[in-house]
Structures are given as C-alpha cells and as structure tokens.
Motif scaffolding. Sequence first.
Motif, PDB file in Angstrom:
ATOM      1  N   ASP A 172       0.880  -1.174   0.000  1.00 27.35           N
ATOM      2  CA  ASP A 172       0.000   0.000   0.000  1.00 27.35           C
ATOM      3  C   ASP A 172       0.912   1.215   0.000  1.00 27.35           C
ATOM      4  OD1 ASP A 172      -1.722   2.093   0.480  1.00 27.35           O
ATOM      5  OD2 ASP A 172      -2.831   1.080   2.083  1.00 27.35           O
ATOM      6  N   PHE A 173       1.164   1.752  -1.201  1.00 27.41           N
ATOM      7  CA  PHE A 173       2.113   2.852  -1.359  1.00 27.41           C
ATOM      8  C   PHE A 173       1.469   3.963  -2.170  1.00 27.41           C
ATOM      9  CE2 PHE A 173       5.612   5.093  -3.480  1.00 27.41           C
ATOM     10  CZ  PHE A 173       6.445   5.356  -2.407  1.00 27.41           C
ATOM     11  N   ARG A 174       1.712   5.185  -1.727  1.00 26.56           N
ATOM     12  CA  ARG A 174       1.107   6.345  -2.377  1.00 26.56           C
ATOM     13  C   ARG A 174       2.144   7.448  -2.546  1.00 26.56           C
ATOM     14  NH1 ARG A 174      -4.966   8.218  -0.762  1.00 26.56           N
ATOM     15  NH2 ARG A 174      -5.261   6.059  -1.448  1.00 26.56           N
ATOM     16  N   LEU A 175       1.988   8.241  -3.601  1.00 27.73           N
ATOM     17  CA  LEU A 175       2.851   9.394  -3.839  1.00 27.73           C
ATOM     18  C   LEU A 175       2.084  10.679  -3.555  1.00 27.73           C
ATOM     19  CD1 LEU A 175       4.602   8.385  -7.207  1.00 27.73           C
ATOM     20  CD2 LEU A 175       5.587   8.303  -4.895  1.00 27.73           C
ATOM     21  N   TYR A 176       2.741  11.610  -2.873  1.00 28.89           N
ATOM     22  CA  TYR A 176       2.184  12.932  -2.622  1.00 28.89           C
ATOM     23  C   TYR A 176       2.909  13.927  -3.537  1.00 28.89           C
ATOM     24  CZ  TYR A 176       0.498  11.107   1.948  1.00 28.89           C
ATOM     25  OH  TYR A 176      -0.105  10.397   2.959  1.00 28.89           O
ATOM     26  N   SER A 177       2.130  14.766  -4.213  1.00 31.87           N
ATOM     27  CA  SER A 177       2.718  15.729  -5.148  1.00 31.87           C
ATOM     28  C   SER A 177       2.171  17.124  -4.904  1.00 31.87           C
ATOM     29  CB  SER A 177       2.415  15.330  -6.599  1.00 31.87           C
ATOM     30  OG  SER A 177       2.909  14.050  -6.895  1.00 31.87           O
ATOM     31  N   LEU A 178       2.993  18.115  -5.251  1.00 33.65           N
ATOM     32  CA  LEU A 178       2.562  19.507  -5.276  1.00 33.65           C
ATOM     33  C   LEU A 178       2.294  19.852  -6.739  1.00 33.65           C
ATOM     34  CD1 LEU A 178       5.081  21.102  -2.761  1.00 33.65           C
ATOM     35  CD2 LEU A 178       2.597  20.982  -2.481  1.00 33.65           C
ATOM     36  N   GLY A 179       1.080  20.241  -7.038  1.00 32.38           N
ATOM     37  CA  GLY A 179       0.749  20.508  -8.429  1.00 32.38           C
ATOM     38  C   GLY A 179       0.705  19.208  -9.207  1.00 32.38           C
ATOM     39  N   LYS A 180       0.868  19.313 -10.511  1.00 31.79           N
ATOM     40  CA  LYS A 180       0.705  18.158 -11.382  1.00 31.79           C
ATOM     41  C   LYS A 180       1.955  17.298 -11.473  1.00 31.79           C
ATOM     42  CE  LYS A 180      -0.991  16.848 -15.957  1.00 31.79           C
ATOM     43  NZ  LYS A 180      -1.482  17.320 -17.267  1.00 31.79           N
ATOM     44  N   ASP A 181       3.134  17.935 -11.400  1.00 33.74           N
ATOM     45  CA  ASP A 181       4.349  17.210 -11.760  1.00 33.74           C
ATOM     46  C   ASP A 181       5.413  17.112 -10.665  1.00 33.74           C
ATOM     47  OD1 ASP A 181       3.445  16.824 -14.436  1.00 33.74           O
ATOM     48  OD2 ASP A 181       3.957  18.913 -14.856  1.00 33.74           O
ATOM     49  N   THR A 182       5.238  17.780  -9.537  1.00 31.77           N
ATOM     50  CA  THR A 182       6.297  17.825  -8.521  1.00 31.77           C
ATOM     51  C   THR A 182       6.006  16.840  -7.396  1.00 31.77           C
ATOM     52  OG1 THR A 182       6.607  20.177  -9.028  1.00 31.77           O
ATOM     53  CG2 THR A 182       7.670  19.324  -7.047  1.00 31.77           C
ATOM     54  N   THR A 183       6.521  15.624  -7.515  1.00 31.87           N
ATOM     55  CA  THR A 183       6.343  14.615  -6.473  1.00 31.87           C
ATOM     56  C   THR A 183       7.330  14.900  -5.344  1.00 31.87           C
ATOM     57  OG1 THR A 183       5.709  13.008  -8.138  1.00 31.87           O
ATOM     58  CG2 THR A 183       6.316  12.147  -5.985  1.00 31.87           C
ATOM     59  N   VAL A 184       6.825  14.989  -4.117  1.00 34.19           N
ATOM     60  CA  VAL A 184       7.670  15.420  -3.006  1.00 34.19           C
ATOM     61  C   VAL A 184       7.833  14.380  -1.904  1.00 34.19           C
ATOM     62  CG1 VAL A 184       7.244  17.882  -3.377  1.00 34.19           C
ATOM     63  CG2 VAL A 184       5.715  16.585  -1.879  1.00 34.19           C
ATOM     64  N   LEU A 185       6.952  13.357  -1.868  1.00 35.76           N
ATOM     65  CA  LEU A 185       6.958  12.473  -0.705  1.00 35.76           C
ATOM     66  C   LEU A 185       6.217  11.184  -1.036  1.00 35.76           C
ATOM     67  CD1 LEU A 185       7.751  12.639   2.394  1.00 35.76           C
ATOM     68  CD2 LEU A 185       5.400  13.384   2.809  1.00 35.76           C
TER      69      LEU A 185
END
Length: 267
Positions: A172-185
């Motif tokens: 169970d893994f998820r990506l957090y992003s700022l805006g459309k293209d900036t994955t941060v965490l």
Amino acid sequence: MAVQPEGTPCWADAMFSDVEAAKSFYGDVVGWTFGEASSEFGNYTQAYANGKAAAAVVPPMPGQEGMSQWCLYFASADVAATAGRIRENGGEILMEPMAVGDFGSMCLARDPGGVVFGLWQAGTHEGFETEPTESGAFCWAEVFTREPEKSDTFFAAVFGYRQQQMEDDAIDFRLYSLGKDTTVLGRMKMTDDFPPEVPPYINVYFSVPDCDDAVAKATKIGAVLRFGPMSTPFGRFAALSDPQGANFSVIDTSTTEGEMPGLSDVS
C-alpha cells in the motif's frame, strides 16, 4: 537554493546522544563534513555534502533523551498559519512555532497516526543547498504509518498534496505531489514486518554513489541492515538503522532496474 514551495521537504536533522559518534558514522557512510557546533542554538551542527548544507545533527535537549530519529521539515510560508491547519485537521503541535535567530522559524508536529515532522519558515537559512542526486544529499522521503488513511487525509488537508496510489497489490504505497508534476513524498503502510514497538516515522533517503559500498561501510561500523540492497526503477537502495538507532536509507539513483509502476490518481 531558493525558498521551496509550501509542503516541500526542505531540511532534515537528528538528535544524537553521542554527536561525535554520529558525525563519524555519517562522515564515513555518506561522506559528510561538519561545521562548528553552534553553542547559541544547543550545539546544533550542520553537515555538508561537497561544501553544501545537507542536514544537521544536535544533542538532545534535557528531557528528550531517547532513541535517535531523523526529523524531516516541510517548507512553510507562515509556520503559525500552517500550525493552525495542523490542529484543525487532527494533528498535534509538539513544539510551538519559534524563531531561530535570523535563520528562520520552526515548529514540530505529529500527524493523527503518530508521524512526527517539522515545519521550516526560511530566513537566512533556506534549507538544503544540495540537489537530490548529489552524493550525500537528501534525495527522498517516505511516511511510514500503520494508519495510512489518517496520514493521507491529513497531509492533503495541510499541504494540498495531490495523491496517486501505486498499482501493486503487494504493498500500500502512495505518492504525494505539489501541483501536477512535482512529487515530493511517498507514503508506505507499515506491515506486520515492523515490530509493534517501532513507531510511525518518516524515512529519509541520502544519495550515495554506490549503495552496496555504503551498506558495507555502515554495517562494518555498527549499523543494522533492515532491507536491501535492492534495485528498483528509482534506484538501488537499502534501509538501515545507524548505531544509535536512527532509521535512514541510502540510494544510488544511477543504478535502476525494471519498469516504472502504474499509478492511479486518488485526488
């Protein structure tokens, strides 16, 4: 490096009961050098990768002695306002917003699932001076939590993260992003492989030129290998606990293997 957008990981530090031992360990494993301890700020000692600010180590404050752990800080334009959103969304403020000289302002908090993190409002200290792929640089981080729904809801509410779920039934893994293209965490659900005494935490990754070499150096001088080394589409990495118990990972982003996983938009 310019001040980062709100919600971007911008700094990392750790408390160690034996700061000199920590400096020796990370100097050997990730190649850091260290500045002078700042007695005015609790002997806070900055680490450098190729002369650029990369992280910091500090002795524990009275009453905070215990297992060492890395703390990741997120950029905030106004720590008091961000602290308010943390409270509004079920989080807890562990250290109220405070100025750190002219360097900036900080705050420590905990999400509803128990994950501890920091906020940093930049003054003269803007955070990491390194690029993620540079040797010794902070490269990536993941929230490890037993209650992913709480973390997902909380971090999206506080920082406005867009979320994508990895299409993999095994984890169970998820990506957090700022805006459309900036994955941060990243966010990983802790399985039963984690002993119940291990609290939720944010795992920080530091870049190294050779993952296997870094692991060999680390384990030779007292680290415990927790996972890996393993090659992935993102790089070859390994998870470790340093000799004082702080969890971290090393990654060689130039050594990749396999295809990028599928992702599904969640929000």
